[in-house]
Scaffold this motif. Structure first.
Motif, PDB file in Angstrom:
ATOM      1  N   VAL A   1      18.065 -18.293  -4.443  1.00 29.44           N
ATOM      2  CA  VAL A   1      19.399 -18.900  -4.466  1.00 29.44           C
ATOM      3  C   VAL A   1      19.590 -19.690  -3.167  1.00 29.44           C
ATOM      4  CG1 VAL A   1      21.861 -18.511  -4.795  1.00 29.44           C
ATOM      5  CG2 VAL A   1      20.220 -16.976  -5.883  1.00 29.44           C
TER       6      VAL A   1
ATOM      7  N   GLU B   1      18.610 -13.194  -2.946  1.00 32.80           N
ATOM      8  CA  GLU B   1      19.834 -13.659  -2.288  1.00 32.80           C
ATOM      9  C   GLU B   1      19.790 -13.378  -0.791  1.00 32.80           C
ATOM     10  OE1 GLU B   1      22.579 -15.158  -2.386  1.00 32.80           O
ATOM     11  OE2 GLU B   1      23.474 -15.178  -4.375  1.00 32.80           O
ATOM     12  N   ASP B   2      20.545 -14.153  -0.042  1.00 29.58           N
ATOM     13  CA  ASP B   2      20.689 -13.888   1.389  1.00 29.58           C
ATOM     14  C   ASP B   2      21.630 -12.714   1.643  1.00 29.58           C
ATOM     15  OD1 ASP B   2      22.864 -15.313   0.418  1.00 29.58           O
ATOM     16  OD2 ASP B   2      22.837 -16.838   1.976  1.00 29.58           O
ATOM     17  N   ILE B   3      22.786 -12.746   0.949  1.00 31.64           N
ATOM     18  CA  ILE B   3      23.795 -11.714   1.219  1.00 31.64           C
ATOM     19  C   ILE B   3      24.648 -11.477  -0.022  1.00 31.64           C
ATOM     20  CG2 ILE B   3      25.486 -13.389   2.119  1.00 31.64           C
ATOM     21  CD1 ILE B   3      26.211 -11.189   4.256  1.00 31.64           C
TER      22      ILE B   3
HETATM   23 MG    MG Z   1      23.619 -16.592  -1.240  1.00 32.60          MG
END
Ligand code: MG
Ligand code: 5GP
Ligand code: MG
Length: 184
Positions: free
Chosen positions: A51, A109-111
């Motif tokens: 993402v 995903e990052d977060i």
């Molecule tokens: Mg993200």
């Protein structure tokens, strides 16, 4: 450790970024996630969906630690704009290039904050008939969760602070920091 970071352009004030999770800790954790995921997917191929933009850093690093066949695709959604508060809205900016039908998909995903973005993406992806779908995130802010999402692989659980670095931006900057930091 407190680092003084000056934003490009010179017009903006200097920002102080303090290190929350060091470069070494992030690298170690992603390597561990890679080992675990490789074990869990043994005998299978994995299709990573990164993402954008924040997920790029973890996706690339994770992919290097996978010992199973890997394919990758990218998707861009927007939920926040340049705000630090969730709008609750999700818009597809760039869709996947390839079909995911019959594939073992890992969404990276990052977060995960409110979970709004992820809940939306999950429904969208499930509708495209993958063989399986699992979720991996570098960071998780459980205190802020609104949507009910099950995350399979989590790097770090963090407190309710706005973080930058390792893909995460503030007004499109700071993504390149090799650690996770907090703007003071
Ligand atoms: Mg993200
Ligand atoms: P959610 O939909 O889970 O609330 O938000 C997910 C997205 O919000 C993330 O992919 C990220 O772009 C942004 N976001 C949430 N928390 C933070 C944060 O602490 N720092 C930064 N830079 N972005 C965040
Ligand atoms: Mg952002």
């Amino acid at each position: 450790a407190i680092l003084e970071i000056s934003l490009n352009g010179g017009n903006e004030m200097d920002n102080k970024v303090s290190v929350l999770i060091s470069e070494e800790e992030v690298a170690k954790k992603i390597s561990e996630l890679g080992k675990q995921i490789s074990k869990d997917y043994e005998g299978k191929e994995i299709h990573l969906i990164c993402v954008l933009k924040g997920g790029v850093f973890i996706t690339v690093e994770l992919a290097k630690h996978l010992t199973i066949p890997v394919s990758m695709d990218f998707m861009a959604v927007s939920s926040y704009g340049d705000e630090t508060i969730s709008s609750g809205r999700v818009k597809i900016i760039k869709d996947l290039d390839e079909s995911i039908e019959g594939k073992d998909v890992l969404l990276v995903e990052d977060i995960i904050d409110s979970g709004t973005t992820l809940a939306y993406l999950l429904e969208l992806i499930k509708g495209r008939k993958p063989k399986s779908i699992k979720l991996c995130t570098l960071l998780d802010k459980p205190e802020r969760r609104v949507a009910d999402v099950n995350v399979d692989y989590i790097g770090f659980q963090i407190p309710d602070k706005f973080v930058v670095g390792y893909g995460l931006d503030y007004a499109q900057k700071f993504r390149n920091l090799p650690y996770i930091g907090v703007i003071e």
